[in-house]
Design a protein around this motif. Structure first.
Motif, PDB file in Angstrom:
ATOM      1  N   GLU A   1       0.827  -1.207   0.000  1.00 44.35           N
ATOM      2  CA  GLU A   1       0.000   0.000   0.000  1.00 44.35           C
ATOM      3  C   GLU A   1       0.864   1.260   0.000  1.00 44.35           C
ATOM      4  O   GLU A   1       0.583   2.210  -0.738  1.00 44.35           O
ATOM      5  CB  GLU A   1      -0.942  -0.023   1.205  1.00 44.35           C
ATOM      6  CG  GLU A   1      -1.985  -1.130   1.115  1.00 44.35           C
ATOM      7  CD  GLU A   1      -2.734  -1.325   2.411  1.00 44.35           C
ATOM      8  OE1 GLU A   1      -3.393  -0.356   2.846  1.00 44.35           O
ATOM      9  OE2 GLU A   1      -2.644  -2.423   2.999  1.00 44.35           O
TER      10      GLU A   1
ATOM     11  N   SER B   1      -4.290  -6.656   1.303  1.00 48.52           N
ATOM     12  CA  SER B   1      -3.380  -5.602   0.862  1.00 48.52           C
ATOM     13  C   SER B   1      -3.525  -5.354  -0.636  1.00 48.52           C
ATOM     14  O   SER B   1      -3.545  -4.208  -1.095  1.00 48.52           O
ATOM     15  CB  SER B   1      -1.944  -5.995   1.210  1.00 48.52           C
ATOM     16  OG  SER B   1      -1.035  -5.001   0.777  1.00 48.52           O
TER      17      SER B   1
ATOM     18  N   VAL C   1      -4.738  -1.889  -2.563  1.00 42.07           N
ATOM     19  CA  VAL C   1      -4.030  -1.245  -3.674  1.00 42.07           C
ATOM     20  C   VAL C   1      -4.982  -1.028  -4.844  1.00 42.07           C
ATOM     21  O   VAL C   1      -4.958   0.037  -5.485  1.00 42.07           O
ATOM     22  CB  VAL C   1      -2.806  -2.071  -4.100  1.00 42.07           C
ATOM     23  CG1 VAL C   1      -2.191  -1.511  -5.376  1.00 42.07           C
ATOM     24  CG2 VAL C   1      -1.767  -2.091  -2.982  1.00 42.07           C
TER      25      VAL C   1
END
Length: 248
Positions: free
Chosen positions: A71, A107, A111
């Motif tokens: 991220e 994660s 993104v």
């Protein structure tokens, strides 16, 4: 042809994407932590990232790490891409990131959302697990005399070169948003994939299916990471094993 930056361009996928784009006549810059002249750690950002993006029309974002930092890396990349006037960012994600509560998947989903909200033109392709990843996984599991695999878990591995070809095709086109997922040709049990790996490598191991606990295991067991309606890949796991180890 356009100038395209490939992050993670020395990795399993990024290297093949780079080769495909160059074969198609594009000027390609490879960005990774150790690849000169664009050696940049995306988690840190910095002036090197701005230099790498100068004059770039499209970014293919392949850089990723299960150890964390995706991220933060995406935030740095997106900010620099906006400063550079990049018109298109293509991102490789994983099938099931919105269905499987696994830390790395969460994660990747975060993104995706950063990219969607970035103000840039974007394309996101989700793919199932690469054959290479399964082989690495089974290599570790086959070290003891009994190979323990998660019971009842199916998988749909896909050939990384096919994903690279599709991602390069998307990167060369206009931003397309979320495109159809890309899955391998077969949905198989982990047990059968593990036994295929053992045959190909000549290892003699007993295989034991072990039930696990928790929401993540349940999500994998119920196929949250599969794309059976998008089984567009051609290369099978056995074909990959034959190519890599010389026997199937």
């Amino acid at each position: 042809m356009t100038t395209i930056l490939v992050t993670g361009g020395t990795g399993t996928l990024g290297r093949l994407v780079t080769e495909r784009l160059r074969a198609d006549g594009h000027e390609v810059r490879v960005l990774s932590r150790h690849a000169q002249p664009y050696a940049v750690d995306l988690r840190e950002g910095g002036a090197g990232l701005d230099a790498a993006l100068a004059g770039v029309a499209t970014v293919v974002h392949c850089a990723s790490s299960p150890r964390g930092g995706d991220e933060q890396a995406a935030q740095h990349l997106l900010a620099a891409a906006r400063r550079a006037g990049v018109g298109h960012l293509a991102y490789i994600s994983i099938v099931g990131v919105d269905r499987v509560p696994f830390g790395y998947y969460r994660s990747k989903l975060a993104v995706e959302r950063l990219i969607e909200q970035s103000g840039l033109g974007w394309t996101v392709l989700r793919a199932t697990q690469f054959h290479d990843l399964l082989a690495m996984f089974f290599q570790g599991l086959s070290r003891p005399p009994v190979m323990l695999v998660p019971a009842g878990v199916p998988d749909q591995p896909v050939e990384v070169a096919e994903v690279a070809g599709r991602l390069a095709e998307l990167a060369a086109g206009a931003p397309a948003g979320r495109v159809p997922d890309m899955g391998g040709p077969e949905v198989r049990s982990f047990d059968s994939l593990a036994r295929a790996y053992l045959r190909a490598t000549g290892r003699r191991r007993a295989v034991a299916n072990v039930p696990l606990l928790g929401k993540t295991y349940r999500a994998f067991r119920t196929g949250g990471h599969l794309a059976p309606d998008q089984a567009v890949g051609k290369g099978t796991f056995e074909e990959y094993l034959t190519r890599r180890f010389g026997q199937g």
